[in-house]
Design a protein around this motif. Structure first.
Motif, short mmCIF file in Angstrom:
data_model
loop_
_atom_site.label_atom_id
_atom_site.label_comp_id
_atom_site.label_asym_id
_atom_site.label_seq_id
_atom_site.Cartn_x
_atom_site.Cartn_y
_atom_site.Cartn_z
N LYS A 47 -4.91 0.94 12.32
CA LYS A 47 -5.90 1.91 12.02
C LYS A 47 -6.95 1.65 13.03
CE LYS A 47 -8.73 -0.26 8.87
NZ LYS A 47 -10.00 -0.02 7.83
N GLN A 60 -0.42 9.24 8.26
CA GLN A 60 -0.25 9.52 7.17
C GLN A 60 0.83 10.43 6.65
OE1 GLN A 60 -4.63 10.58 7.43
NE2 GLN A 60 -4.94 9.07 6.10
N GLU A 80 -2.90 -2.35 6.21
CA GLU A 80 -3.77 -1.67 7.08
C GLU A 80 -4.30 -2.93 7.83
OE1 GLU A 80 -6.77 0.74 5.60
OE2 GLU A 80 -8.11 -1.32 5.06
N LEU A 88 -3.62 -2.42 1.25
CA LEU A 88 -3.85 -1.27 0.76
C LEU A 88 -3.19 -1.05 -0.57
CD1 LEU A 88 -3.82 1.84 3.43
CD2 LEU A 88 -5.64 0.90 2.10
N LYS A 101 -0.70 6.62 -6.70
CA LYS A 101 -1.66 5.44 -6.34
C LYS A 101 -1.33 5.28 -4.78
CE LYS A 101 -1.44 2.92 -10.67
NZ LYS A 101 -0.89 1.67 -11.41
N ALA A 104 -3.14 8.05 -2.64
CA ALA A 104 -4.55 7.76 -2.73
C ALA A 104 -5.03 6.72 -2.03
CB ALA A 104 -5.06 7.62 -4.30
N ALA A 105 -4.10 5.54 -1.62
CA ALA A 105 -4.07 4.66 -0.66
C ALA A 105 -3.91 5.04 0.68
CB ALA A 105 -3.27 3.48 -0.99
N ALA A 107 -4.81 8.04 1.53
CA ALA A 107 -6.01 9.06 1.78
C ALA A 107 -7.24 8.05 2.41
CB ALA A 107 -6.32 9.76 0.56
N ARG A 108 -7.09 6.93 2.12
CA ARG A 108 -8.34 5.88 2.26
C ARG A 108 -8.16 5.36 3.83
NH1 ARG A 108 -7.27 3.98 -2.94
NH2 ARG A 108 -6.34 1.99 -2.23
N LEU A 109 -7.37 5.67 4.35
CA LEU A 109 -7.21 5.26 5.68
C LEU A 109 -8.16 5.66 6.77
CD1 LEU A 109 -3.30 5.28 6.68
CD2 LEU A 109 -4.93 3.31 6.97
N ARG A 110 -9.06 4.70 7.26
CA ARG A 110 -10.14 5.34 8.17
C ARG A 110 -9.96 4.48 9.56
NH1 ARG A 110 -10.13 8.34 5.05
NH2 ARG A 110 -11.80 9.30 3.65
#
Length: 304
Positions: A47, A60, A80, A88, A101, A104-105, A107-110
């Motif tokens: 990431k 994703q 990550e 994650l 779960k 949702a993990a 989706a938190r990738l930035r």
């Protein structure tokens, strides 16, 4: 059977040497998930700053596609990494709750900063060690024996006195003067008694290319003109068969190697034992795979 598909960068090309990009797809046949080994997968996701935008979105989407094809017997972990490394999600069972779960993990990738590729990969491997280290390893019932051939070159007079067992004459330049004996040597009579018979498969130029021997040490002697691979099928008293292969050697008096075989039957585990989590962990197929778009610029950067 596996199906391989290829897509080339261009539909036409020249006969001269040049680079040509291609995408190879390997498609496995459909299989009932209940009949395969459970999977323990860890995805290590880049990431770093260069992954922002479409690249990270593609990662994703790829992971969500994979998640749809994992079953309740499978587990997926997510790591990550950019400059730092973070778990994650630990290895998570892919049931309904686990899928939520993991989704949702993802989706938190930035996007972050630099690329600690080595740190991410090592952390992914650690997730397997944390679980596998707690599972006991079953010891198999393995016996040691020796397998191979002895050899001597016959004089022309001795060779002429032997009954030829081959089909037709030897090829030009070859002589049927090589006497060899296949043999199995066991560590104990008890081990030898576990074998009912040995079925040897010889070269097709022999009149009887398949020969069964029923007495230990299961010797088979022949006189021939050339070497080939001898196949030996051990038929055990419990109904199992074990396969061996040996390349005949003409030269040293004997060419024998040590082999390890499960001659003794192992007790079949009970249904309760098969469903034991430790047994499932031992039987699982484990893999760690890494997503990245470039080279590491932090972490381990040199092999020396």
């Amino acid at each position: 059977a596996l199906c391989v598909e290829a897509t080339l960068q261009r539909s036409r090309t020249t006969a001269e040497a040049h680079e040509l990009a291609a995408v190879l797809s390997v498609v496995a046949p459909a299989i009932d998930s209940a009949t395969r080994a459970p999977l323990r997968l860890v995805a290590v996701l880049d990431k770093s700053r260069s992954m922002r935008g479409d690249k990270l979105q593609l990662v994703q989407q790829t992971m969500r596609f994979m998640l749809r094809h994992l079953g309740e017997r499978d587990q997926l972990g997510l790591v990550e990494y950019d400059t730092t490394v973070k778990v994650l999600a630990p290895l998570t069972t892919c049931d309904v709750d686990g899928r939520d779960k993991l989704d949702a993990a993802l989706a938190r990738l930035r996007p972050g900063y630099q690329t600690n590729l080595s740190g991410g990969l090592l952390k992914g491997l650690d997730l397997h060690r944390d679980v596998a280290g707690a599972a006991p390893v079953a010891s198999a019932s393995i016996q040691q024996l020796q397998f191979g051939n002895t050899y001597r070159r016959l004089s022309r007079e001795d060779a002429e006195g032997r009954q030829p067992l081959g089909v037709g004459p030897p090829p030009p330049g070859a002589e049927r003067v090589h006497e060899w004996t296949m043999e199995l040597r066991f560590e104990s009579p008890e081990d030898a008694a576990l074998v009912q018979k040995v079925r040897y498969t010889l070269h097709e130029t022999f009149a009887d290319p398949v020969v069964e021997v029923v007495e230990p040490p299961f010797c088979l002697t022949r006189v021939g003109w050339g070497t080939f691979a001898v196949k030996a099928q051990l038929v055990l008293n419990d109904g199992r068969t074990l396969e061996l292969e040996h390349d005949l050697s003409f030269g040293p008096p004997e060419t024998i190697r040590t082999v390890l075989l499960p001659l003794r039957p192992t007790p079949a585990p009970s249904v309760q034992a098969l469903m034991n989590p430790a047994h499932l962990e031992e039987a699982a197929v484990r893999s760690t795979f890494l997503f990245t778009d470039g080279l590491a610029n932090v972490g381990i950067q040199k092999t020396d």
